[in-house]
Design a protein around this motif. Structure first.
Motif: not given
Length: 116
Positions: A91-106
């Protein structure tokens, strides 16, 4: 709902009615089908289905407006393990990021959400 500090994004010389560029992006470490839930520039909720390993959209929003969550639902029919989902919003050059790891169970991993 999160309310951004538009005065911080606009700076001193900008008008409060100047549109702000908002970018949403999703990156996956594997190719699959996935659904994206986001709000467009008219604040209308959108759910779209894609195939691949990435998605992005850019739009111009007029302040003040609500910054809404971005959600992604991942299909993992091969039960791949240790895969990554990255959701980002700029937003207006300001980055928000989130990372998730998938366990692969479903085969359906559920909704991953970036809220702030």
């Amino acid at each position: 709902m999160l309310h951004m500090q538009w005065s911080t994004l606009l700076g001193k010389g900008a008008s409060k009615s100047s549109p702000i560029k908002v970018d949403y992006a999703v990156s996956l470490s594997f190719c699959t089908s996935f659904q994206i839930h986001y709000y467009d520039q008219l604040d209308i909720p959108r759910i779209k289905e894609y195939k691949g390993d990435s998605w992005s959209v850019s739009m111009m929003l007029a302040p003040p407006c609500n910054v809404r969550p971005v959600k992604v639902f991942i299909n993992n029919p091969l039960l791949l393990k240790k895969q990554e989902v990255i959701i980002s919003r700029t937003i207006g050059g300001i980055l928000s990021e989130r990372r998730f790891l998938i366990e692969g169970q479903f085969p359906y991993e559920g909704w991953f959400i970036l809220t702030s």
